[in-house]
Design a protein around this motif. Structure first.
Motif, short mmCIF file in Angstrom:
data_model
loop_
_atom_site.label_atom_id
_atom_site.label_comp_id
_atom_site.label_asym_id
_atom_site.label_seq_id
_atom_site.Cartn_x
_atom_site.Cartn_y
_atom_site.Cartn_z
N PHE A 9 -4.84 -5.01 -6.38
CA PHE A 9 -3.61 -5.56 -5.82
C PHE A 9 -3.85 -6.15 -4.42
CE2 PHE A 9 1.00 -4.48 -4.52
CZ PHE A 9 1.50 -5.62 -5.12
N VAL A 10 -4.56 -5.40 -3.59
CA VAL A 10 -4.86 -5.88 -2.24
C VAL A 10 -5.78 -7.09 -2.30
CG1 VAL A 10 -6.08 -5.31 -0.10
CG2 VAL A 10 -4.42 -3.71 -1.05
N ASN A 43 9.68 -3.39 -4.52
CA ASN A 43 9.78 -4.08 -3.24
C ASN A 43 8.62 -5.03 -2.97
OD1 ASN A 43 12.20 -2.97 -1.54
ND2 ASN A 43 11.33 -1.20 -2.62
N THR A 44 7.81 -5.32 -3.96
CA THR A 44 6.74 -6.30 -3.79
C THR A 44 6.81 -7.32 -4.92
OG1 THR A 44 5.19 -4.90 -5.02
CG2 THR A 44 5.14 -4.74 -2.62
N ARG A 74 9.04 -10.93 -14.31
CA ARG A 74 9.81 -9.96 -13.53
C ARG A 74 8.92 -8.90 -12.87
NH1 ARG A 74 14.95 -6.27 -15.64
NH2 ARG A 74 15.39 -5.28 -13.62
N TRP A 75 7.90 -8.40 -13.58
CA TRP A 75 7.13 -7.26 -13.11
C TRP A 75 5.74 -7.61 -12.60
CZ3 TRP A 75 10.24 -3.50 -12.24
CH2 TRP A 75 11.36 -3.30 -13.05
N SER A 100 0.79 -1.23 0.00
CA SER A 100 0.00 0.00 0.00
C SER A 100 0.83 1.27 0.00
CB SER A 100 -0.93 0.01 1.23
OG SER A 100 -1.84 -1.07 1.18
N PHE A 101 2.15 1.17 0.16
CA PHE A 101 2.97 2.37 0.29
C PHE A 101 2.87 3.28 -0.93
CE2 PHE A 101 6.98 4.75 0.17
CZ PHE A 101 6.93 5.35 1.42
#
Length: 435
Positions: free
Chosen positions: A114-115, A189-190, A62-63, A2-3
């Motif tokens: 995403f969540v 970072n995720t 990768r992404w 969530s950042f």
């Protein structure tokens, strides 16, 4: 996870707190503001369902699925944030609003899914509440930036007729940097869970052309689950109220509380800066309330929690009508902040529990129709209503927004929240790190 919303909200909050100010500075009248703001909901209407649909169908080793959209949206939004305060004509500012809002939507829409992708059902209320926390935190800083730069650092907040003050200009530059860095931190970072059947996903993508995808995106409104249909009415009146506030808060406060419409005067710009502080307060309240909502929802249900929060928002907006001391506006914003925290979390927590995992982004995009449609309606009718029935006095737009909040709250009573998951494919230990 969530950042990145911390950065997204820099763009969103700077837009909400300053675009009407920029438009008025460049010569827009009060009754022109709603139609000029039309760019924001129209871009959402066009972008959100398409991005949701294609983010469901994207996969990179990768992404991942959603992160490519985060990155592209962040890059475009950063460019728009740098260009917006350098507009020298009204038409330029309107074009920049189109670009900025479209870019924000490219990033923001996949974040909702995403969540839902990454958390099991019992953790989603907390997951969306965490999004609300980062949204509120980012908005507190971004909304107050012009005031902070003026009062703490001495940056000039007035300018000649037709020019954007330096405090506003620098705020947008800082917001652009914060947007890009925060979103890219999440990107790098995720990790994401791969599709259950990658071969099947590729075969489906090969069989569906781009126009078929766009068509399916927009037809999704006719295939919503029952709970989504019920919540769509709640969303409609919630976001109508918010849009009324975002469009008219600056003109209402500067004309009704500060007593001026002269955009070159120090008093007007002091009032406009104070609107940013007000927006910072309601977002700060939202960031704090985000942690309380899951606890309350467990005790009294998500729909009743949302009803009470929306009523708080209605009381907050209505109270502005009775205020002459600008400092008391901060109390009004407490109610708005409670409603905002719930709007950002409760509806998404409810619908994510009944959506299939492989169509999470698609249905989130469809659901967001009921964020942008009320904004389009508001842009189309608010100016006419104020001009025809209220002598073009902008404070009454906030009263209309309050009534809309109350209606949204009452409509929560028709929402079914059975907490049943349909075809949920993410493992129960989804919160654990991916290896």
């Amino acid at each position: 996870m969530s950042f990145g919303f911390l950065g997204i909200q820099f763009g969103f909050a700077l837009q909400n707190a300053n675009v009407s100010r920029i438009f008025e500075t460049l010569g827009a009248s009060q009754d022109e503001l709603p139609i000029l703001w039309l760019a924001a909901p129209v871009t959402g209407l066009l972008v959100q369902p398409i991005i949701g649909y294609y983010s469901d169908r994207t996969w990179s080793e990768r992404w991942g699925r959603r992160r490519p959209f985060f990155a592209v949206g962040a890059l475009l939004a950063t460019v728009a944030l740098f260009l917006m305060p350098n507009s020298t004509a009204l038409w330029m500012a309107v074009i920049m609003l189109w670009l900025l809002d479209a870019s924000i939507n490219i990033s923001m829409e996949p974040f909702r899914a995403f969540v839902g992708d990454m958390l099991p059902n019992e953790q989603r209320t907390s997951g969306f509440a965490m999004q609300s926390f980062f949204i509120g935190t980012g908005a507190v800083i971004a909304s107050a930036l012009p005031w902070i730069l003026t009062n703490w650092l001495g940056v000039e907040n007035t300018a000649p007729d037709g020019a954007i003050p330096d405090a506003v200009r620098l705020s947008f530059y800082l917001g652009g940097v914060a947007y890009f860095l925060a979103v890219m931190w999440t990107v790098f970072n995720t990790q994401e869970y791969p599709p259950d059947d990658l071969t099947k996903l590729r075969e489906e993508n090969a069989a569906v052309g781009i126009f078929d995808g766009i068509k399916e995106s927009f037809l999704g409104i006719f295939h919503m689950p029952k709970t989504m249909v019920q919540l769509s009415a709640v969303q409609f009146f919630s976001w109508f109220a918010l849009f009324a506030m975002w469009i008219y808060m600056t003109s209402a406060v500067t004309s009704y509380v500060y007593g001026t419409t002269d955009t070159t005067s120090a008093v007007y710009n002091e009032g406009a800066d104070w609107v940013g502080v007000c927006f910072a307060v309601y977002n700060g309240i939202a960031a704090l309330v985000a942690f309380v909502l899951p606890v309350v929802a467990k005790r009294i249900s998500r729909r009743i929690t949302h009803l009470l929060a929306l009523f708080c928002g209605g009381l907050g907006l209505l109270s502005v009508l009775f205020i002459s001391d600008a400092n008391l506006l901060l109390i009004s914003m407490v109610g708005v902040g409670i409603a905002w925290a719930s709007i950002l979390s409760m509806p998404y927590a409810i619908i994510s529990s009944i959506l299939p995992a492989n169509k999470m982004g698609y249905y989130m995009g469809v659901f967001n129709f009921f964020i942008v449609i009320p904004q389009i309606v508001a842009a189309g009718i608010l100016g006419f209503i104020l001009r025809t029935f209220f002598g073009n006095v902008s404070i009454y737009a906030l009263v209309i927004g309050a009534v809309s909040f109350f209606l949204a709250g009452l409509l929560c009573l028709i929402v079914d929240d059975n907490d049943v998951v349909v075809d949920f494919a993410v493992p129960k230990n989804a919160i654990e790190p991916i290896t």
